[in-house]
Design a protein around this motif. Structure first.
Motif, PDB file in Angstrom:
ATOM      1  N   PHE A 122     -48.544  30.647  20.410  1.00 58.64           N
ATOM      2  CA  PHE A 122     -49.312  29.797  21.282  1.00 58.64           C
ATOM      3  C   PHE A 122     -50.197  30.605  22.265  1.00 58.64           C
ATOM      4  O   PHE A 122     -49.517  31.564  22.808  1.00 58.64           O
ATOM      5  CB  PHE A 122     -48.269  28.760  21.944  1.00 58.64           C
ATOM      6  CG  PHE A 122     -47.702  27.677  21.245  1.00 58.64           C
ATOM      7  CD1 PHE A 122     -48.487  26.687  20.787  1.00 58.64           C
ATOM      8  CD2 PHE A 122     -46.347  27.828  20.813  1.00 58.64           C
ATOM      9  CE1 PHE A 122     -47.845  25.615  19.942  1.00 58.64           C
ATOM     10  CE2 PHE A 122     -45.618  26.817  19.922  1.00 58.64           C
ATOM     11  CZ  PHE A 122     -46.561  25.585  19.688  1.00 58.64           C
ATOM     12  N   ILE A 140     -44.548  25.613  26.034  1.00 57.51           N
ATOM     13  CA  ILE A 140     -44.612  26.687  25.218  1.00 57.51           C
ATOM     14  C   ILE A 140     -43.619  27.718  25.333  1.00 57.51           C
ATOM     15  O   ILE A 140     -43.250  28.239  24.269  1.00 57.51           O
ATOM     16  CB  ILE A 140     -46.008  27.241  24.862  1.00 57.51           C
ATOM     17  CG1 ILE A 140     -46.728  27.736  26.188  1.00 57.51           C
ATOM     18  CG2 ILE A 140     -46.961  25.919  24.301  1.00 57.51           C
ATOM     19  CD1 ILE A 140     -47.882  28.406  25.981  1.00 57.51           C
ATOM     20  N   ALA A 152     -45.761  32.944  23.301  1.00 55.60           N
ATOM     21  CA  ALA A 152     -46.202  31.809  24.224  1.00 55.60           C
ATOM     22  C   ALA A 152     -47.099  32.755  24.975  1.00 55.60           C
ATOM     23  O   ALA A 152     -46.386  33.672  25.897  1.00 55.60           O
ATOM     24  CB  ALA A 152     -45.509  31.110  24.814  1.00 55.60           C
ATOM     25  N   LEU A 177     -53.199  27.328  18.864  1.00 55.86           N
ATOM     26  CA  LEU A 177     -52.259  27.524  18.034  1.00 55.86           C
ATOM     27  C   LEU A 177     -52.697  28.600  16.929  1.00 55.86           C
ATOM     28  O   LEU A 177     -53.519  28.247  16.131  1.00 55.86           O
ATOM     29  CB  LEU A 177     -51.399  26.285  17.472  1.00 55.86           C
ATOM     30  CG  LEU A 177     -50.458  26.985  16.378  1.00 55.86           C
ATOM     31  CD1 LEU A 177     -49.279  27.408  16.861  1.00 55.86           C
ATOM     32  CD2 LEU A 177     -49.894  25.370  15.725  1.00 55.86           C
TER      33      LEU A 177
END
Length: 517
Positions: A122, A140, A152, A177
């Motif tokens: 992410f 995230i 993340a 993503l």
């Protein structure tokens, strides 16, 4: 970087670390990198369980970056930029989670995050003035902390402007993503999990199917819904609350100065308090679920159908679905949403620094937006449909005295103009002369009021021509056993405190209905 008070508070939080953690800072010698290094050093000095390493090697191709990890583990949470402002809380939570301090998020959502099996990287682009961004960053980060298949990264668009330009990001938060855009705007943990978990709908539907019938089922998690749930639960009856997101429109509100007994608060903070209060009672809270139909069941119960196919049953229902921002409904608006057409000046304003923008609407929200934006952008053009501004006199006076704000009245916006995937201007018609004009702008902030979230009730309940649910003094609708509260109803004055009161009224009305029937 941190003043004495912040250090004291952070030090107290860091006492909750259960295991050592490590910070890795990538620096490139820039002023921002030096700030990040200073911040990391101050944090490491607050607790013996924190170690710090400085490197001149970029992390994932970026610097300055701070990586947070459990000691002797590869980092999975990264902050590209300086995590201060609204993101300071995100940093604190990331430190605690790396130190194995348990999250307060719903355990079912944490278990769902742990069960994700594919690799998920992410990235979320934010501005530090965005009050919606921390929800995405924190969500995230938690997924990454719980699952070794996930990373993340928070990216401050103000620091990494070249990336923002290359990706043509014109609204935050923008969540990516594995290098591809996943979502724009505010997203909760449940929202994100639903986007990446292929079995989310099936799991949710199966869980819903096992639930017993409710005495009162509240649809909506804003002030009206929270108030309804609390008042119903206090009567000792089986209460459920289902909502797409807890907080509703209040989550998107920055400053709140008219909530009686609280001189000033902010939307996200008030929402957190609302949810905390509801959780004090035995209320079954079901988030990230959309209701698509309401009907009378063959067994005399009310049936509430969800988008995942599940059906919940209840003796009574309270509808508190609130409202959403009204759109202009002109050519080009949908095409350029998040590409210059925006609805949150606080979130997206910094992305238009030094550029001309327009604000559509001359009410309080429109004029407040213009005043806020004037300190960031090159110039603000306010377009008001009527012949007078509807905002409070003090706001109008401030706007009219601000040099880089121009107000045009009797202006009907007719088209959003774009080129190469981004807004370049708008067309409007002068309602007095019927002449068409073009305003060159990079961003358009739409602030023209609210639309009730009642489309799924069109053929079920009596609605006004504006879509508001018609209710009486007890919150009763045209369907026996169904009540409604808040901004979705005909209740006058769309205010937080009014919605809370109408929520209490609807719950008491529902309880009275149960007693009598």
């Amino acid at each position: 970087m941190l003043d004495a008070t912040m250090k004291q508070q952070l030090g107290a939080y860091l006492n909750n670390l259960r295991n050592p953690i490590s910070l890795l800072v990538a620096t490139d010698g820039s002023p921002k990198a030096k700030e990040l290094e200073e911040l990391a050093t101050e944090i490491a000095e607050l607790n013996d369980k924190i170690s710090l390493t400085i490197t001149e090697e970029p992390i994932n191709g970026r610097a300055p970056v701070m990586a947070v990890a459990k000691e002797d583990n590869a980092p999975r949470v990264f902050f590209a930029g300086i995590p201060l402002g609204h993101e300071f809380t995100s940093l604190v939570l990331a430190l605690l989670q790396a130190g194995s301090h348990p999250s307060k998020e719903d355990q079912a959502l944490q278990d769902q995050a742990k069960g994700l099996t594919r690799e998920l990287n992410f990235e979320v682009y934010v501005s530090l003035s965005c009050h919606n961004c921390p929800d995405v960053v924190q969500s995230i980060n938690l997924i990454a902390a719980l699952n070794p298949n996930v990373t993340a990264t928070m990216i401050d668009g103000g620091v990494f402007q070249q990336e923002v330009t290359e990706k043509e990001i014109m609204a935050v938060p923008s969540l990516y993503l594995n290098g591809e855009l996943l979502a724009n705007g505010k997203q909760t943990l449940a929202d994100i999990l639903n986007l990446v978990d292929d079995d989310a709908d099936a799991k949710a539907a199966a869980a819903m199917a096992e639930k017993e019938a409710f005495d009162v089922l509240v649809v909506g998690g804003g002030p009206a819904g929270a108030s309804s749930a609390i008042y119903a639960a206090r009567k000792g009856i089986r209460t459920g609350l289902i909502a797409e997101r807890f907080g509703g429109q209040v989550s998107d509100t920055v400053g709140i100065e008219n909530f009686i007994s609280v001189p000033y608060t902010e939307g996200p903070k008030l929402v957190a308090h609302l949810e905390e209060h509801v959780k004090e009672y035995d209320v079954d809270i079901m988030k990230a679920q959309k209701v698509v139909a309401l009907r009378d069941g063959a067994d005399g119960m009310k049936e509430v159908e969800l988008s995942n196919g599940a059906v919940l049953k209840s003796k009574t229902v309270i509808l508190a679905t609130g409202a959403r921002w009204r759109e202009m409904n002109v050519p080009g608006e949908s095409e350029y949403k998040a590409k210059g057409v925006c609805f949150c000046p606080h979130c997206d304003g910094p992305l238009f620094k030094g550029k001309p923008v327009a604000v559509i609407g001359g009410g309080n929200s429109g004029i407040e937006a213009a005043i806020d934006l004037a300190g960031i952008v090159e110039h603000v053009t306010v377009l008001e449909f009527g012949d007078t501004l509807r905002a409070d006199a003090v706001l109008v006076k401030k706007a009219e005295s601000t040099a880089n704000i121009k107000i045009i009245k009797e202006a009907m916006t007719t088209e959003v103009l774009g080129e190469n995937g981004k807004v370049i201007g708008l067309k409007y018609t002068d309602r007095k002369t019927d002449e068409t004009h073009v305003v060159d702008v990079a961003g358009i902030f739409v602030q023209i009021g609210l639309v009730p979230n009642s489309e799924f009730l069109k053929d079920t309940l009596e609605l006004t021509n504006r879509g508001e649910i018609v209710v009486n003094s007890h919150g009763e609708t045209s369907m026996a056993g169904v009540f409604a509260a808040g901004d979705v109803t005909t209740a006058p004055y769309k205010q937080i405190i009014v919605s809370m009161g109408s929520g209490a009224t609807a719950a008491l009305g529902a309880f009275d209905y149960l007693i009598r029937n």
